[in-house]
Design a protein around this motif. Sequence first.
Motif, mmCIF file in Angstrom:
data_model
loop_
_atom_site.group_PDB
_atom_site.id
_atom_site.type_symbol
_atom_site.label_atom_id
_atom_site.label_comp_id
_atom_site.label_asym_id
_atom_site.label_seq_id
_atom_site.Cartn_x
_atom_site.Cartn_y
_atom_site.Cartn_z
ATOM 1 N N VAL A 1 14.836 -2.602 2.165
ATOM 2 C CA VAL A 1 13.620 -2.185 2.266
ATOM 3 C C VAL A 1 13.304 -0.986 2.112
ATOM 4 C CG1 VAL A 1 12.768 -1.422 4.146
ATOM 5 C CG2 VAL A 1 13.734 -3.371 4.338
ATOM 6 N N GLN A 2 13.975 -0.108 1.264
ATOM 7 C CA GLN A 2 14.232 1.231 0.903
ATOM 8 C C GLN A 2 13.899 1.382 -1.041
ATOM 9 O OE1 GLN A 2 17.028 4.052 2.670
ATOM 10 N NE2 GLN A 2 15.094 5.359 3.719
ATOM 11 N N MET A 3 14.783 -0.263 -1.139
ATOM 12 C CA MET A 3 15.003 -0.215 -2.666
ATOM 13 C C MET A 3 13.510 -0.601 -3.164
ATOM 14 S SD MET A 3 16.913 -3.141 -4.579
ATOM 15 C CE MET A 3 16.434 -4.794 -4.294
ATOM 16 N N LEU A 4 13.051 -2.011 -2.112
ATOM 17 C CA LEU A 4 11.751 -2.553 -2.316
ATOM 18 C C LEU A 4 10.489 -1.548 -2.096
ATOM 19 C CD1 LEU A 4 12.579 -5.922 -0.724
ATOM 20 C CD2 LEU A 4 12.558 -5.372 -2.892
ATOM 21 N N ALA A 5 10.539 -0.695 -1.637
ATOM 22 C CA ALA A 5 9.667 0.056 -1.046
ATOM 23 C C ALA A 5 9.022 0.991 -2.734
ATOM 24 C CB ALA A 5 9.936 1.109 0.184
ATOM 25 N N SER B 1 0.964 -1.439 0.162
ATOM 26 C CA SER B 1 0.047 -0.175 0.310
ATOM 27 C C SER B 1 0.910 1.144 0.305
ATOM 28 C CB SER B 1 -0.640 0.016 1.002
ATOM 29 O OG SER B 1 -0.264 0.092 1.982
ATOM 30 N N PRO B 2 0.320 2.254 -0.477
ATOM 31 C CA PRO B 2 0.938 3.693 -0.594
ATOM 32 C C PRO B 2 1.500 4.232 0.704
ATOM 33 C CG PRO B 2 -0.678 3.673 -2.137
ATOM 34 C CD PRO B 2 -1.127 2.445 -1.279
ATOM 35 N N MET B 3 0.912 4.157 1.633
ATOM 36 C CA MET B 3 0.898 4.421 3.282
ATOM 37 C C MET B 3 2.333 3.307 3.863
ATOM 38 S SD MET B 3 -1.374 4.519 6.491
ATOM 39 C CE MET B 3 -1.746 2.964 6.724
ATOM 40 N N ALA B 4 2.634 1.860 3.833
ATOM 41 C CA ALA B 4 3.467 1.203 4.140
ATOM 42 C C ALA B 4 4.686 1.390 3.380
ATOM 43 C CB ALA B 4 2.542 0.491 4.161
ATOM 44 N N CYS B 5 4.815 1.652 2.038
ATOM 45 C CA CYS B 5 5.764 1.909 1.109
ATOM 46 C C CYS B 5 6.127 3.747 1.880
ATOM 47 C CB CYS B 5 5.649 2.255 -0.719
ATOM 48 S SG CYS B 5 5.490 0.784 -1.296
ATOM 49 N N ASP B 6 5.109 4.516 2.233
ATOM 50 C CA ASP B 6 6.209 5.845 2.683
ATOM 51 C C ASP B 6 6.625 5.313 3.647
ATOM 52 O OD1 ASP B 6 4.928 7.194 0.093
ATOM 53 O OD2 ASP B 6 3.090 7.439 1.272
ATOM 54 N N TRP B 7 5.688 4.692 4.933
ATOM 55 C CA TRP B 7 6.452 4.828 6.514
ATOM 56 C C TRP B 7 7.590 3.497 6.377
ATOM 57 C CZ3 TRP B 7 4.345 4.901 11.354
ATOM 58 C CH2 TRP B 7 5.135 4.317 12.545
ATOM 59 N N LEU B 8 7.785 3.388 5.345
ATOM 60 C CA LEU B 8 9.554 2.643 5.328
ATOM 61 C C LEU B 8 10.624 3.648 4.477
ATOM 62 C CD1 LEU B 8 8.075 -0.752 4.282
ATOM 63 C CD2 LEU B 8 9.281 0.046 7.023
ATOM 64 N N LEU B 9 9.910 4.195 3.717
ATOM 65 C CA LEU B 9 11.236 5.090 3.243
ATOM 66 C C LEU B 9 11.380 6.403 4.447
ATOM 67 C CD1 LEU B 9 9.334 5.786 -0.889
ATOM 68 C CD2 LEU B 9 11.902 4.481 0.453
ATOM 69 N N LYS B 10 10.038 6.883 5.085
ATOM 70 C CA LYS B 10 10.626 8.087 6.169
ATOM 71 C C LYS B 10 11.518 7.628 7.270
ATOM 72 C CE LYS B 10 7.808 11.878 8.131
ATOM 73 N NZ LYS B 10 8.409 12.725 6.874
ATOM 74 N N TRP B 11 10.899 6.299 7.918
ATOM 75 C CA TRP B 11 11.490 5.417 8.765
ATOM 76 C C TRP B 11 11.708 4.064 8.524
ATOM 77 C CZ3 TRP B 11 6.238 7.741 10.170
ATOM 78 C CH2 TRP B 11 6.167 8.990 10.659
ATOM 79 N N PRO B 12 12.704 3.742 7.910
ATOM 80 C CA PRO B 12 13.725 2.525 7.078
ATOM 81 C C PRO B 12 13.543 1.472 8.482
ATOM 82 C CG PRO B 12 14.767 3.579 6.510
ATOM 83 C CD PRO B 12 13.994 4.973 7.125
ATOM 84 N N THR B 13 14.516 2.409 9.385
ATOM 85 C CA THR B 13 14.444 1.468 10.557
ATOM 86 C C THR B 13 13.625 1.638 12.043
ATOM 87 O OG1 THR B 13 16.477 3.074 11.838
ATOM 88 C CG2 THR B 13 16.907 1.564 9.586
ATOM 89 N N LEU B 14 13.762 0.869 13.217
ATOM 90 C CA LEU B 14 13.202 0.933 14.585
ATOM 91 C C LEU B 14 13.506 2.380 15.514
ATOM 92 C CD1 LEU B 14 11.616 0.463 17.011
ATOM 93 C CD2 LEU B 14 13.228 -1.239 17.630
ATOM 94 N N ALA B 15 15.257 2.948 14.977
ATOM 95 C CA ALA B 15 16.000 4.000 15.333
ATOM 96 C C ALA B 15 15.595 5.460 14.929
ATOM 97 C CB ALA B 15 17.448 3.699 14.968
ATOM 98 N N ALA B 16 14.886 5.095 13.496
ATOM 99 C CA ALA B 16 15.041 6.184 12.890
ATOM 100 C C ALA B 16 12.961 6.955 13.254
ATOM 101 C CB ALA B 16 13.973 6.048 11.040
ATOM 102 N N ALA B 17 11.891 5.954 13.464
ATOM 103 C CA ALA B 17 11.001 6.097 13.979
ATOM 104 C C ALA B 17 10.701 6.401 15.435
ATOM 105 C CB ALA B 17 10.155 4.619 13.946
ATOM 106 N N GLN B 18 11.773 6.037 16.069
ATOM 107 C CA GLN B 18 12.091 6.495 17.443
ATOM 108 C C GLN B 18 11.985 7.949 17.759
ATOM 109 O OE1 GLN B 18 14.292 3.443 18.965
ATOM 110 N NE2 GLN B 18 11.932 1.919 20.451
ATOM 111 N N ARG B 19 12.609 8.351 16.443
ATOM 112 C CA ARG B 19 13.331 9.608 17.115
ATOM 113 C C ARG B 19 12.467 10.768 16.229
ATOM 114 N NH1 ARG B 19 18.399 7.577 14.113
ATOM 115 N NH2 ARG B 19 17.315 8.045 12.389
ATOM 116 N N ALA B 20 10.508 10.127 15.947
ATOM 117 C CA ALA B 20 10.027 10.842 14.885
ATOM 118 C C ALA B 20 9.241 11.555 16.342
ATOM 119 C CB ALA B 20 9.460 10.266 13.952
#
Length: 265
Positions: free
Chosen positions: A90-94, A24-43
Amino acid sequence: MRLQSALKLYFPQALQWAGTDLASPMACDWLLKWPTLAAAQRARPQTIRSFFYARKCRSATHIERVIAALPTAKPLTQDVAVLAVQPLTVQMLAKQLQLLGKSIAAYEQQIQILFRQHPDAFLFESLPGAGKTLAPRLLCAFGSDRARYPSAQNMQTYAGVAPVIERSGKSCWTHWRWNCPKFLRQTFHEYAKVSILYSTWARAYYDQQKQRGKRHNAAIRSLAFKWIRIIHRCWQTRTLYDESLYLQTLAQRGSPLCALIAEPA
């Protein structure tokens, strides 16, 4: 799925947070924005909320669950080799899925344009439950050449919906047809399944077949067999399908389906 496998190696939380459909577009956007747990935790929490709101995800339960889980979430691995490579994968596939999604949307738009231009489009639009997806597929199944399928049996056999009856001596057995265009058969199977939700007699016929001991797929194939006869008639005569008229015909013929239709739900 390769994307799912990659996330399971280092960021399994994304399988729930980004949405169940990784394409889905939302899942791809998430993975491109926060491809790791550390990146997501900084948000910041508001950033997470804005992300979901911008993509029309208004499930407060899901959003707050993600925000609550982020601070205490633990990484699956600290392996430097995994964390250096898998996020890039992950980002490549997204990105590939995003591009694929846009291409599919373009195809769907072109299909609708061509479908609208076809002189027989109105016939298939009249079928209950066909909609934007199955109406063009059914039109392609029959085509424009009426001489190609002079009888419904021609289509039933070619599409693999009609069963095969074999005899040897005193033995006789029936099995489904293996040699046929699989996508064509799937088209009729899918339409028959959908029609149960929109057609009174189709639901009654399906229930009748189930009462006779048929399994779900066998009952759907039997329904598809009947639908081909009906659609073929409409196609040959260029007549819109009329549910009320067909129900009247069933009543005039004393069809057992009438009793099932009359039963309270």
